[in-house]
Scaffold this motif. Sequence first.
Motif, PDB file in Angstrom:
ATOM      1  N   ILE A  75       0.830  -1.215   0.000  1.00  0.00           N
ATOM      2  CA  ILE A  75       0.000   0.000   0.000  1.00  0.00           C
ATOM      3  C   ILE A  75       0.863   1.263   0.000  1.00  0.00           C
ATOM      4  CG2 ILE A  75      -1.707   1.328   1.321  1.00  0.00           C
ATOM      5  CD1 ILE A  75      -2.959  -1.440   2.072  1.00  0.00           C
ATOM      6  N   PRO A  76       1.840   1.410   0.906  1.00  0.00           N
ATOM      7  CA  PRO A  76       2.691   2.608   0.826  1.00  0.00           C
ATOM      8  C   PRO A  76       3.548   2.643  -0.444  1.00  0.00           C
ATOM      9  CG  PRO A  76       3.126   1.399   2.874  1.00  0.00           C
ATOM     10  CD  PRO A  76       2.098   0.644   2.117  1.00  0.00           C
ATOM     11  N   LEU A  77       3.920   1.466  -0.963  1.00  0.00           N
ATOM     12  CA  LEU A  77       4.673   1.430  -2.217  1.00  0.00           C
ATOM     13  C   LEU A  77       3.817   1.979  -3.355  1.00  0.00           C
ATOM     14  CD1 LEU A  77       7.090   0.644  -3.985  1.00  0.00           C
ATOM     15  CD2 LEU A  77       6.065  -1.648  -4.169  1.00  0.00           C
ATOM     16  N   ARG A  78       2.564   1.557  -3.415  1.00  0.00           N
ATOM     17  CA  ARG A  78       1.652   2.073  -4.444  1.00  0.00           C
ATOM     18  C   ARG A  78       1.551   3.588  -4.345  1.00  0.00           C
ATOM     19  NH1 ARG A  78      -4.318   1.252  -3.037  1.00  0.00           N
ATOM     20  NH2 ARG A  78      -3.612   2.834  -1.587  1.00  0.00           N
ATOM     21  N   ASP A  79       1.349   4.080  -3.134  1.00  0.00           N
ATOM     22  CA  ASP A  79       1.214   5.523  -2.941  1.00  0.00           C
ATOM     23  C   ASP A  79       2.512   6.260  -3.294  1.00  0.00           C
ATOM     24  OD1 ASP A  79      -1.351   4.921  -2.137  1.00  0.00           O
ATOM     25  OD2 ASP A  79      -0.951   5.175  -0.002  1.00  0.00           O
ATOM     26  N   ALA A  80       3.656   5.655  -2.968  1.00  0.00           N
ATOM     27  CA  ALA A  80       4.946   6.269  -3.318  1.00  0.00           C
ATOM     28  C   ALA A  80       5.154   6.267  -4.828  1.00  0.00           C
ATOM     29  CB  ALA A  80       6.083   5.535  -2.616  1.00  0.00           C
ATOM     30  N   ASP A  81       4.712   5.204  -5.497  1.00  0.00           N
ATOM     31  CA  ASP A  81       4.812   5.158  -6.958  1.00  0.00           C
ATOM     32  C   ASP A  81       3.982   6.267  -7.599  1.00  0.00           C
ATOM     33  OD1 ASP A  81       6.572   3.029  -7.000  1.00  0.00           O
ATOM     34  OD2 ASP A  81       5.040   1.515  -7.457  1.00  0.00           O
ATOM     35  N   ILE A  82       2.803   6.512  -7.057  1.00  0.00           N
ATOM     36  CA  ILE A  82       1.956   7.586  -7.596  1.00  0.00           C
ATOM     37  C   ILE A  82       2.611   8.935  -7.327  1.00  0.00           C
ATOM     38  CG2 ILE A  82      -0.281   8.734  -7.434  1.00  0.00           C
ATOM     39  CD1 ILE A  82      -1.445   5.955  -6.624  1.00  0.00           C
ATOM     40  N   ALA A  83       3.167   9.093  -6.141  1.00  0.00           N
ATOM     41  CA  ALA A  83       3.848  10.351  -5.809  1.00  0.00           C
ATOM     42  C   ALA A  83       5.065  10.569  -6.702  1.00  0.00           C
ATOM     43  CB  ALA A  83       4.256  10.354  -4.336  1.00  0.00           C
ATOM     44  N   ALA A  84       5.729   9.484  -7.098  1.00  0.00           N
ATOM     45  CA  ALA A  84       6.867   9.606  -8.015  1.00  0.00           C
ATOM     46  C   ALA A  84       6.395   9.966  -9.420  1.00  0.00           C
ATOM     47  CB  ALA A  84       7.665   8.305  -8.036  1.00  0.00           C
ATOM     48  N   ARG A  85       5.240   9.441  -9.795  1.00  0.00           N
ATOM     49  CA  ARG A  85       4.688   9.738 -11.122  1.00  0.00           C
ATOM     50  C   ARG A  85       4.224  11.181 -11.209  1.00  0.00           C
ATOM     51  NH1 ARG A  85       0.012   6.021 -13.699  1.00  0.00           N
ATOM     52  NH2 ARG A  85       1.707   4.515 -13.818  1.00  0.00           N
ATOM     53  N   TYR A  86       3.643  11.671 -10.124  1.00  0.00           N
ATOM     54  CA  TYR A  86       3.138  13.046 -10.060  1.00  0.00           C
ATOM     55  C   TYR A  86       3.743  13.740  -8.847  1.00  0.00           C
ATOM     56  CZ  TYR A  86      -0.141  11.016 -13.310  1.00  0.00           C
ATOM     57  OH  TYR A  86      -0.692  10.362 -14.384  1.00  0.00           O
ATOM     58  N   PRO A  87       5.026  14.087  -8.915  1.00  0.00           N
ATOM     59  CA  PRO A  87       5.696  14.657  -7.744  1.00  0.00           C
ATOM     60  C   PRO A  87       5.164  16.038  -7.375  1.00  0.00           C
ATOM     61  CG  PRO A  87       7.150  14.710  -9.655  1.00  0.00           C
ATOM     62  CD  PRO A  87       5.915  13.975 -10.073  1.00  0.00           C
ATOM     63  N   VAL A  88       4.991  16.224  -6.086  1.00  0.00           N
ATOM     64  CA  VAL A  88       4.538  17.500  -5.535  1.00  0.00           C
ATOM     65  C   VAL A  88       5.412  17.796  -4.321  1.00  0.00           C
ATOM     66  CG1 VAL A  88       2.619  18.750  -4.489  1.00  0.00           C
ATOM     67  CG2 VAL A  88       2.169  17.067  -6.290  1.00  0.00           C
ATOM     68  N   GLY A  89       6.074  18.938  -4.334  1.00  0.00           N
ATOM     69  CA  GLY A  89       6.918  19.339  -3.219  1.00  0.00           C
ATOM     70  C   GLY A  89       6.099  19.747  -2.015  1.00  0.00           C
ATOM     71  N   LYS A  90       6.782  19.883  -0.891  1.00  0.00           N
ATOM     72  CA  LYS A  90       6.120  20.187   0.389  1.00  0.00           C
ATOM     73  C   LYS A  90       5.252  21.443   0.313  1.00  0.00           C
ATOM     74  CE  LYS A  90       7.147  21.281   5.168  1.00  0.00           C
ATOM     75  NZ  LYS A  90       8.174  21.726   6.082  1.00  0.00           N
ATOM     76  N   ASP A  91       5.753  22.493  -0.290  1.00  0.00           N
ATOM     77  CA  ASP A  91       5.007  23.749  -0.348  1.00  0.00           C
ATOM     78  C   ASP A  91       4.363  23.998  -1.706  1.00  0.00           C
ATOM     79  OD1 ASP A  91       5.648  24.369   2.300  1.00  0.00           O
ATOM     80  OD2 ASP A  91       7.585  25.223   1.703  1.00  0.00           O
ATOM     81  N   GLU A  92       4.207  22.944  -2.498  1.00  0.00           N
ATOM     82  CA  GLU A  92       3.623  23.097  -3.829  1.00  0.00           C
ATOM     83  C   GLU A  92       2.170  22.641  -3.829  1.00  0.00           C
ATOM     84  OE1 GLU A  92       7.190  22.529  -6.973  1.00  0.00           O
ATOM     85  OE2 GLU A  92       6.566  20.693  -5.938  1.00  0.00           O
ATOM     86  N   ASP A  93       1.418  23.206  -4.733  1.00  0.00           N
ATOM     87  CA  ASP A  93       0.012  22.849  -4.904  1.00  0.00           C
ATOM     88  C   ASP A  93      -0.101  21.976  -6.151  1.00  0.00           C
ATOM     89  OD1 ASP A  93      -2.710  22.676  -5.375  1.00  0.00           O
ATOM     90  OD2 ASP A  93      -3.079  24.822  -5.104  1.00  0.00           O
ATOM     91  N   PRO A  94      -0.616  20.739  -6.008  1.00  0.00           N
ATOM     92  CA  PRO A  94      -0.703  19.853  -7.179  1.00  0.00           C
ATOM     93  C   PRO A  94      -1.573  20.419  -8.299  1.00  0.00           C
ATOM     94  CG  PRO A  94      -1.889  18.921  -5.316  1.00  0.00           C
ATOM     95  CD  PRO A  94      -1.139  20.109  -4.812  1.00  0.00           C
ATOM     96  N   ARG A  95      -2.557  21.233  -7.944  1.00  0.00           N
ATOM     97  CA  ARG A  95      -3.423  21.803  -8.981  1.00  0.00           C
ATOM     98  C   ARG A  95      -2.709  22.891  -9.770  1.00  0.00           C
ATOM     99  NH1 ARG A  95      -9.291  20.717  -8.492  1.00  0.00           N
ATOM    100  NH2 ARG A  95      -9.453  19.121  -6.923  1.00  0.00           N
ATOM    101  N   VAL A  96      -1.703  23.499  -9.161  1.00  0.00           N
ATOM    102  CA  VAL A  96      -0.890  24.464  -9.905  1.00  0.00           C
ATOM    103  C   VAL A  96       0.050  23.705 -10.835  1.00  0.00           C
ATOM    104  CG1 VAL A  96       0.903  26.241  -9.705  1.00  0.00           C
ATOM    105  CG2 VAL A  96      -1.059  26.259  -8.145  1.00  0.00           C
ATOM    106  N   LEU A  97       0.622  22.616 -10.329  1.00  0.00           N
ATOM    107  CA  LEU A  97       1.569  21.831 -11.128  1.00  0.00           C
ATOM    108  C   LEU A  97       0.904  21.062 -12.261  1.00  0.00           C
ATOM    109  CD1 LEU A  97       3.732  20.350  -8.233  1.00  0.00           C
ATOM    110  CD2 LEU A  97       4.411  22.128  -9.848  1.00  0.00           C
ATOM    111  N   TYR A  98      -0.256  20.454 -11.982  1.00  0.00           N
ATOM    112  CA  TYR A  98      -0.892  19.544 -12.943  1.00  0.00           C
ATOM    113  C   TYR A  98      -2.267  20.004 -13.416  1.00  0.00           C
ATOM    114  CZ  TYR A  98       2.836  16.623 -11.202  1.00  0.00           C
ATOM    115  OH  TYR A  98       4.074  16.153 -10.841  1.00  0.00           O
TER     116      TYR A  98
END
Length: 136
Positions: A78-101
């Motif tokens: 489960i954490p591996l799946r979530d980490a894989d998704i985070a690697a596919r769509y990386p978002v930094g600590k202070d970044e907004d995913p809607r701004v990035l993607y």
Amino acid sequence: MSRLPLLLLALLPFAVSAASPDKTCDDARTQLDINECAAHEAEAADTELNAVYRQVMQQLQGQPVAIEKLRAAQRLWIPLRDADIAARYPVGKDEDPRVLYGSMYPMLYSAAKAELTRQRTQWLRATFIDRVEGDL
């Protein structure tokens, strides 16, 4: 006359759309609708995974070591799946995913989650259910 039947009648379209996410997906027109559809697909994939996992655990009854190992593997997956998704769509600590993607980020995230979850379900089936049934 009681207001309950009228309330139930008014809520019927919502109940139908919640009960049949495929219909909602066919009617998706806005990004919000598409995001919701993708979320329903991820939930459906998770529900299927849980059903297959329970089936495998039932098959493993009487094999405590196998059950323990599969539980450990699933807890790690489960954490591996979530980490894989985070690697596919990386978002930094202070970044907004809607701004990035953009506004489609929830759809992208849910679609990736559904895809990886279906792969895990397929692997569990092939490894534990199909193999065991095929060996009989």
